[in-house]
Design an enzyme around this catalytic site. Structure first.
Site, mmCIF file in Angstrom:
data_model
loop_
_atom_site.group_PDB
_atom_site.id
_atom_site.type_symbol
_atom_site.label_atom_id
_atom_site.label_comp_id
_atom_site.label_asym_id
_atom_site.label_seq_id
_atom_site.Cartn_x
_atom_site.Cartn_y
_atom_site.Cartn_z
ATOM 1 N N TYR A 21 66.704 74.089 57.101
ATOM 2 C CA TYR A 21 66.373 75.498 57.336
ATOM 3 C C TYR A 21 67.570 76.295 57.863
ATOM 4 O O TYR A 21 67.426 77.116 58.759
ATOM 5 C CB TYR A 21 65.165 75.610 58.283
ATOM 6 C CG TYR A 21 63.877 75.189 57.605
ATOM 7 C CD1 TYR A 21 63.212 76.061 56.764
ATOM 8 C CD2 TYR A 21 63.354 73.924 57.787
ATOM 9 C CE1 TYR A 21 62.051 75.669 56.105
ATOM 10 C CE2 TYR A 21 62.194 73.523 57.138
ATOM 11 C CZ TYR A 21 61.545 74.401 56.295
ATOM 12 O OH TYR A 21 60.405 74.019 55.644
ATOM 13 N N TYR A 149 50.797 72.717 59.043
ATOM 14 C CA TYR A 149 52.083 72.325 58.460
ATOM 15 C C TYR A 149 51.952 70.882 57.992
ATOM 16 O O TYR A 149 51.553 70.014 58.766
ATOM 17 C CB TYR A 149 53.240 72.444 59.468
ATOM 18 C CG TYR A 149 54.542 71.998 58.847
ATOM 19 C CD1 TYR A 149 55.301 72.877 58.092
ATOM 20 C CD2 TYR A 149 54.963 70.674 58.951
ATOM 21 C CE1 TYR A 149 56.459 72.450 57.450
ATOM 22 C CE2 TYR A 149 56.113 70.243 58.314
ATOM 23 C CZ TYR A 149 56.870 71.134 57.577
ATOM 24 O OH TYR A 149 58.003 70.705 56.936
ATOM 25 N N ASP A 250 46.110 64.389 58.936
ATOM 26 C CA ASP A 250 47.572 64.254 58.972
ATOM 27 C C ASP A 250 47.975 64.000 60.426
ATOM 28 O O ASP A 250 48.071 64.929 61.229
ATOM 29 C CB ASP A 250 48.206 65.540 58.410
ATOM 30 C CG ASP A 250 49.724 65.509 58.465
ATOM 31 O OD1 ASP A 250 50.284 64.580 59.081
ATOM 32 O OD2 ASP A 250 50.351 66.426 57.895
ATOM 33 N N LYS A 279 56.810 59.789 61.333
ATOM 34 C CA LYS A 279 57.575 60.078 62.562
ATOM 35 C C LYS A 279 57.677 58.867 63.481
ATOM 36 O O LYS A 279 58.488 57.983 63.240
ATOM 37 C CB LYS A 279 56.967 61.272 63.278
ATOM 38 C CG LYS A 279 57.187 62.597 62.531
ATOM 39 C CD LYS A 279 56.934 63.770 63.425
ATOM 40 C CE LYS A 279 56.988 65.095 62.693
ATOM 41 N NZ LYS A 279 58.308 65.649 62.516
HETATM 42 N N1 PMP Z 1 52.919 66.558 58.579
HETATM 43 C C1 PMP Z 1 53.115 66.960 59.840
HETATM 44 C C2 PMP Z 1 51.924 67.222 60.715
HETATM 45 C C3 PMP Z 1 54.408 67.134 60.345
HETATM 46 O O1 PMP Z 1 54.582 67.554 61.596
HETATM 47 C C4 PMP Z 1 55.510 66.870 59.491
HETATM 48 C C5 PMP Z 1 56.947 67.036 59.958
HETATM 49 N N2 PMP Z 1 57.169 67.935 60.959
HETATM 50 C C6 PMP Z 1 55.263 66.437 58.180
HETATM 51 C C7 PMP Z 1 53.962 66.295 57.760
HETATM 52 C C8 PMP Z 1 56.383 66.143 57.232
HETATM 53 O O2 PMP Z 1 57.065 64.979 57.605
HETATM 54 P P1 PMP Z 1 58.552 64.697 57.118
HETATM 55 O O3 PMP Z 1 59.417 65.706 57.774
HETATM 56 O O4 PMP Z 1 58.838 63.288 57.559
HETATM 57 O O5 PMP Z 1 58.547 64.820 55.620
#
Ligand code: PMP
Length: 405
Positions: A21, A149, A250, A279
């Site tokens: 970004y 997100y 998620d 993560k």
């Molecule tokens: N889902 C959520 C809830 C996230 O917080 C993130 C990353 N911030 C992602 C998906 C995407 O993960 P990545 O950056 O490893 O592709």
């Protein structure tokens, strides 16, 4: 090999490196990190600062942890990588067992991939393929809540908040899904029954074309660092069952203790049909993610044409990543993590609550190891970061949010 000086690193970075970004040749050069240990980052200029971001929320045991380092050393001497098509290995088997044991009981089938966004892509694909397998190919849309997100790839961008989800630029090429207003009740004590109505109405009207509801349980992360009541999740789960829609949780940001429970769905005591992890799955050491689902979903996909889930990344179930993930989960479970997260929560409250009365502050909120100060106006990231670094802390504010994880 001779090392580069911090100045040489910065020069090459300025010339050739693109950061997330950020523009190429951005006005604010990134800080060079030369090493990291525990909660500290050592910067190129010799300063040691506390990493309040846990490297985008994943580094749950700190940097350079001897047990995690050891797990990688041991695995690399056996096998750094091997393809997962037609082959399998102990790190993947042990990690799958652990994830099945720790997540809600019905989640029994594990698909490994390489990043959070891809885990969400896989979850979406699972949901669509499940309904195709059952002869309901009309169920091809998703429903999600605003302020969410879920990643930066195209399928995931389509379920990020259409306004503040950072992807509105691509609105014309993204598939169109259903968005409902996000709950605003922060806790069950303040639950207001009207909060579930937008989801209920959308499901009532459109369930024939909806394959799945996707949401971040309890904490909406990059879409605004908002917390919401477990009751919303309970009712959403019940509505999904009532209307024949799968539920995708998620847990990429919330998993592994971040919110005070091992997984955020535990706040509500619900079982999603599909769950995404990433993560801190590897304690932040390596890129690995997982999509878990029930036997009902995995068997429907496997027992109907084409007889397989149509996905298979090169680095799927990478043995190094699986090994460090196992070591990190064992480390987490062997300690008194609940008390430690509760202690962090208390400290964050004590430290941050005083800001709530400041005229520039709109809200202060804390949950588990997450502390958020929401300002009334957007912060200047570069200026704020410099001030914080002068106080020995690395944070990366975005928009009106200054937060730590
Ligand atoms: N889902 C959520 C809830 C996230 O917080 C993130 C990353 N911030 C992602 C998906 C995407 O993960 P990545 O950056 O490893 O592709």
């Amino acid at each position: 090999m001779t090392s580069l000086t911090p100045e040489q690193i910065s020069e090459i970075d300025r010339e050739h490196l693109w950061h997330p970004y950020q523009p190429m040749h951005g006005a604010v050069p990134p800080y060079v990190v030369s090493s990291a240990r525990g909660v500290y980052l050592k910067l190129g200029d010799g300063r040691e600062v506390i990493d309040g971001m846990a490297s985008w929320w994943c580094m749950i045991h700190g940097y350079n942890h001897p047990r995690l380092n050891q797990a990688l050393h041991e695995q690399i001497d056996k096998m750094a990588h091997v393809m997962f098509g037609g082959l399998t290995h102990e790190p993947a088997a042990r990690l799958a067992n652990k994830l099945v044991e720790l997540t809600p009981e019905a989640l029994q089938s594990v698909f490994f991939c390489d990043s959070g966004s891809v885990a969400v892509e896989v979850a979406i694909k699972m949901a669509l393929q499940y309904w195709i397998a059952l002869g309901e190919s009309g169920k091809s849309r998703l429903v999600t809540i605003r302020n969410g997100y879920h990643g930066d790839t195209f399928a995931t961008m389509a379920v990020c908040d259409p306004v503040n989800g950072m992807h509105h630029l691509f609105a014309d090429v993204l598939p169109k899904h259903h968005f409902v207003d996000a709950p605003t009740c922060p806790s069950d004590e303040e639950w207001d029954a009207s909060q579930i109505e937008p989801l209920r109405q959308t499901l009532e009207r459109h369930h024939q074309e909806i394959a799945a509801l996707i949401l971040e349980p309890i904490v909406q992360g990059a879409g605004g660092m908002r917390f919401y009541a477990p009751e919303y999740l309970r009712q959403a789960r019940a509505l999904c069952s009532e209307y024949g829609v799968l539920m995708i949780a998620d847990e990429i940001a919330t998993g592994f203790g971040r919110t005070g429970r091992l997984f955020a769905v535990e706040h509500a005591g619900i079982t999603p049909d599909i769950m995404c992890l990433g993560k801190s799955l590897t304690s932040g050491y390596m890129s690995l993610a997982a999509t878990l689902t029930t036997r009902r979903v995995s068997e429907a996909i496997s027992n109907n044409p084409p007889g397989a889930l149509m996905h298979g990344p090169t680095f799927m179930a990478n043995p190094l990543a699986c090994s460090v993930a196992i070591a990190g989960i064992e480390l987490l479970l062997s300690g008194n993590w609940q008390q430690r997260v509760a202690g962090i929560e208390q400290l964050l409250w004590q430290g941050l609550k005083g800001f709530a009365d400041h005229p520039a502050v709109a809200d202060v909120r804390v949950l588990g190891a997450i502390g958020v100060v929401e300002m009334r106006e957007p912060l200047d990231m570069a200026v704020t970061q410099k001030i914080l670094l002068d106080h020995g802390v690395w944070l990366r504010p975005f928009g009106r949010l200054l937060y730590t994880m």
